[in-house]
Design a protein around this motif. Structure first.
Motif, PDB file in Angstrom:
ATOM      1  N   PHE A  78       0.329  -1.022   0.062  1.00  0.00           N
ATOM      2  CA  PHE A  78      -0.327  -0.344   0.256  1.00  0.00           C
ATOM      3  C   PHE A  78       0.876   1.182  -0.190  1.00  0.00           C
ATOM      4  O   PHE A  78       0.636   1.973  -0.465  1.00  0.00           O
ATOM      5  CB  PHE A  78      -1.367  -0.137   1.179  1.00  0.00           C
ATOM      6  N   GLY A  79       1.717   0.974   0.474  1.00  0.00           N
ATOM      7  CA  GLY A  79       2.919   2.512   0.664  1.00  0.00           C
ATOM      8  C   GLY A  79       3.589   2.528  -0.471  1.00  0.00           C
ATOM      9  O   GLY A  79       3.564   4.040  -1.435  1.00  0.00           O
ATOM     10  N   VAL A  80       2.977   1.669  -1.527  1.00  0.00           N
ATOM     11  CA  VAL A  80       4.299   1.729  -2.937  1.00  0.00           C
ATOM     12  C   VAL A  80       3.007   2.167  -3.870  1.00  0.00           C
ATOM     13  O   VAL A  80       3.321   3.303  -4.579  1.00  0.00           O
ATOM     14  CB  VAL A  80       4.802   0.615  -3.022  1.00  0.00           C
ATOM     15  N   ALA A  81       1.990   1.720  -3.916  1.00  0.00           N
ATOM     16  CA  ALA A  81       1.112   2.314  -4.758  1.00  0.00           C
ATOM     17  C   ALA A  81       0.574   3.654  -3.868  1.00  0.00           C
ATOM     18  O   ALA A  81       0.152   4.274  -5.352  1.00  0.00           O
ATOM     19  CB  ALA A  81      -0.493   0.926  -4.368  1.00  0.00           C
ATOM     20  N   ALA A  82       0.319   3.894  -3.029  1.00  0.00           N
ATOM     21  CA  ALA A  82       0.483   5.163  -2.902  1.00  0.00           C
ATOM     22  C   ALA A  82       1.262   6.615  -3.320  1.00  0.00           C
ATOM     23  O   ALA A  82       0.708   7.735  -3.367  1.00  0.00           O
ATOM     24  CB  ALA A  82      -0.019   5.891  -0.938  1.00  0.00           C
ATOM     25  N   ALA A  83       2.486   5.366  -3.033  1.00  0.00           N
ATOM     26  CA  ALA A  83       3.564   7.140  -3.437  1.00  0.00           C
ATOM     27  C   ALA A  83       3.628   7.003  -4.638  1.00  0.00           C
ATOM     28  O   ALA A  83       3.847   8.412  -4.899  1.00  0.00           O
ATOM     29  CB  ALA A  83       4.946   6.562  -3.221  1.00  0.00           C
ATOM     30  N   TRP A  84       3.519   6.252  -5.311  1.00  0.00           N
ATOM     31  CA  TRP A  84       3.640   6.412  -7.314  1.00  0.00           C
ATOM     32  C   TRP A  84       2.090   6.413  -7.333  1.00  0.00           C
ATOM     33  O   TRP A  84       2.311   8.003  -8.477  1.00  0.00           O
ATOM     34  CB  TRP A  84       2.670   4.669  -7.582  1.00  0.00           C
ATOM     35  N   ALA A  85       0.950   6.497  -6.959  1.00  0.00           N
ATOM     36  CA  ALA A  85      -0.857   7.373  -7.076  1.00  0.00           C
ATOM     37  C   ALA A  85      -0.276   8.985  -7.085  1.00  0.00           C
ATOM     38  O   ALA A  85       0.043   9.420  -7.682  1.00  0.00           O
ATOM     39  CB  ALA A  85      -0.990   6.780  -6.702  1.00  0.00           C
ATOM     40  N   ILE A  86       0.511   9.181  -5.881  1.00  0.00           N
ATOM     41  CA  ILE A  86       0.217  10.648  -5.378  1.00  0.00           C
ATOM     42  C   ILE A  86       1.661  11.458  -6.315  1.00  0.00           C
ATOM     43  O   ILE A  86       1.533  12.064  -6.636  1.00  0.00           O
ATOM     44  CB  ILE A  86       1.547  10.420  -4.264  1.00  0.00           C
TER      45      ILE A  86
END
Length: 128
Positions: A78-86
């Motif tokens: 979830f951290g990588v997905a959130a960072a990528w989305a942001i």
């Protein structure tokens, strides 16, 4: 107008900033950590070692390790997905996502612990 690089600052500015940064780190990280160890070892190593052999202590350590291992893959995903989305996209709710990520940095762990005690403690809202 001539621009200067950070490495071209006068030595006294670099030394001052480095001293302030390291002083802040020592005061807010190292000093409290040192105080915890001093209090934990106040009655000596034998008592500390004996406390580590207590069933409640071993259970708490085991639970901490188990939860950390169980949560780590989800945290990474979830951290990588959130960072990528942001970083890559503009979307509705982006500022809310950034706020949710920043909350643990803004709320002191002491305050968060107090909230948990007041809610879930023996005399808390939800009782023992």
């Amino acid at each position: 107008m001539k621009s200067t690089r950070a490495t071209q600052e006068p030595a006294w500015i670099r030394v001052t900033l480095l001293t302030l940064g390291l002083g802040f780190l020592f005061f807010f990280l190292c000093l409290p950590l040192l105080a915890v160890f001093v209090e934990a070892l106040a009655q000596g190593w034998p008592l500390y070692a004996a406390a580590l052999q207590e069933p409640e202590t071993l259970s708490a350590i085991w639970l901490t390790v188990l939860i950390a291992v169980a949560v780590l893959p989800f945290n990474i995903a979830f951290g990588v997905a959130a960072a990528w989305a942001i970083a890559k996209f503009e979307f509705k709710g982006k500022s809310l996502l950034i706020t949710l990520i920043d909350i643990p940095f803004a709320v002191s762990p002491v305050v968060a612990g107090l909230i948990f005690i007041l809610i879930f403690g023996a005399q808390g809202t939800f009782g023992p």
